[in-house]
Write a protein that holds these residues in place. Sequence first.
Motif, PDB file in Angstrom:
ATOM      1  N   ASN A  34       0.829  -1.209   0.000  1.00 22.85           N
ATOM      2  CA  ASN A  34       0.000   0.000   0.000  1.00 22.85           C
ATOM      3  C   ASN A  34       0.860   1.253   0.000  1.00 22.85           C
ATOM      4  O   ASN A  34       0.545   2.229  -0.685  1.00 22.85           O
ATOM      5  N   ALA A  35       1.942   1.237   0.754  1.00 21.14           N
ATOM      6  CA  ALA A  35       2.850   2.386   0.793  1.00 21.14           C
ATOM      7  C   ALA A  35       3.540   2.579  -0.557  1.00 21.14           C
ATOM      8  O   ALA A  35       3.784   3.711  -0.979  1.00 21.14           O
ATOM      9  N   SER A  46      12.609   1.734  -0.002  1.00 16.22           N
ATOM     10  CA  SER A  46      13.936   1.399   0.511  1.00 16.22           C
ATOM     11  C   SER A  46      13.753   0.650   1.831  1.00 16.22           C
ATOM     12  O   SER A  46      12.654   0.619   2.397  1.00 16.22           O
ATOM     13  N   ASP A  47      14.825   0.081   2.343  1.00 15.53           N
ATOM     14  CA  ASP A  47      14.745  -0.612   3.625  1.00 15.53           C
ATOM     15  C   ASP A  47      14.306   0.334   4.739  1.00 15.53           C
ATOM     16  O   ASP A  47      13.551  -0.051   5.627  1.00 15.53           O
ATOM     17  N   ASP A  48      14.772   1.578   4.700  1.00 16.14           N
ATOM     18  CA  ASP A  48      14.371   2.559   5.717  1.00 16.14           C
ATOM     19  C   ASP A  48      12.873   2.838   5.651  1.00 16.14           C
ATOM     20  O   ASP A  48      12.211   2.959   6.679  1.00 16.14           O
ATOM     21  N   GLU A  49      12.333   2.932   4.432  1.00 15.86           N
ATOM     22  CA  GLU A  49      10.903   3.175   4.276  1.00 15.86           C
ATOM     23  C   GLU A  49      10.081   1.968   4.720  1.00 15.86           C
ATOM     24  O   GLU A  49       9.031   2.120   5.342  1.00 15.86           O
ATOM     25  N   VAL A  50      10.572   0.757   4.426  1.00 15.31           N
ATOM     26  CA  VAL A  50       9.904  -0.458   4.894  1.00 15.31           C
ATOM     27  C   VAL A  50       9.941  -0.495   6.419  1.00 15.31           C
ATOM     28  O   VAL A  50       8.942  -0.839   7.067  1.00 15.31           O
ATOM     29  N   GLU A  57       3.044  -0.064  11.880  1.00 17.28           N
ATOM     30  CA  GLU A  57       2.197  -1.230  12.121  1.00 17.28           C
ATOM     31  C   GLU A  57       2.363  -1.756  13.544  1.00 17.28           C
ATOM     32  O   GLU A  57       1.397  -2.181  14.172  1.00 17.28           O
ATOM     33  N   THR A  58       3.577  -1.711  14.057  1.00  9.05           N
ATOM     34  CA  THR A  58       3.823  -2.140  15.430  1.00  9.05           C
ATOM     35  C   THR A  58       3.083  -1.218  16.403  1.00  9.05           C
ATOM     36  O   THR A  58       2.466  -1.692  17.365  1.00  9.05           O
ATOM     37  N   LYS A  59       3.131   0.069  16.134  1.00 13.35           N
ATOM     38  CA  LYS A  59       2.439   1.037  16.990  1.00 13.35           C
ATOM     39  C   LYS A  59       0.925   0.787  16.948  1.00 13.35           C
ATOM     40  O   LYS A  59       0.254   0.849  17.982  1.00 13.35           O
TER      41      LYS A  59
END
Length: 150
Positions: A34-35, A46-50, A57-59
Amino acid sequence: MLKERLRSDLTTAMKARDQTRVATLRMALTAVANAETAGTEHHDLSDDEVMDVLVRETKKRRESAEAFDGAGRSELAERERAEEQVLAGYLPQPIADDELSALVAAAITETGADSMKAMGQVMKVVQPQVGSRADGKRVSTEVRRQLSGS
């Protein structure tokens, strides 16, 4: 790449018939997709964006668990906590309290902050250093504590 690791772990979880892990990883991969498609055109994250997606999602899982607890739905709260634990395995180690305190103290010194009015300036300095290792609420609590004590 983190996204590939999520896919690989999903396959492993499916083979192991770990339903909680399968559901959580599918949800995470859907959030990543979705992002990637948000906005006007598709782009690979990028890995940072993932990592940012996984932090969000954790929050959400943490907040949902608290809401379910408040509503007396402990079985749903436990499921949310189990999903949060799965996602936590992909996040960097949380920052230690003493390290966060030191970063905030250094930022206060750097910005010359002396009151709560300067909280935004301190947050702008600390947040990039902390990144996804602590949520904004935890950082702002520490900034408030130190600014009100000075």
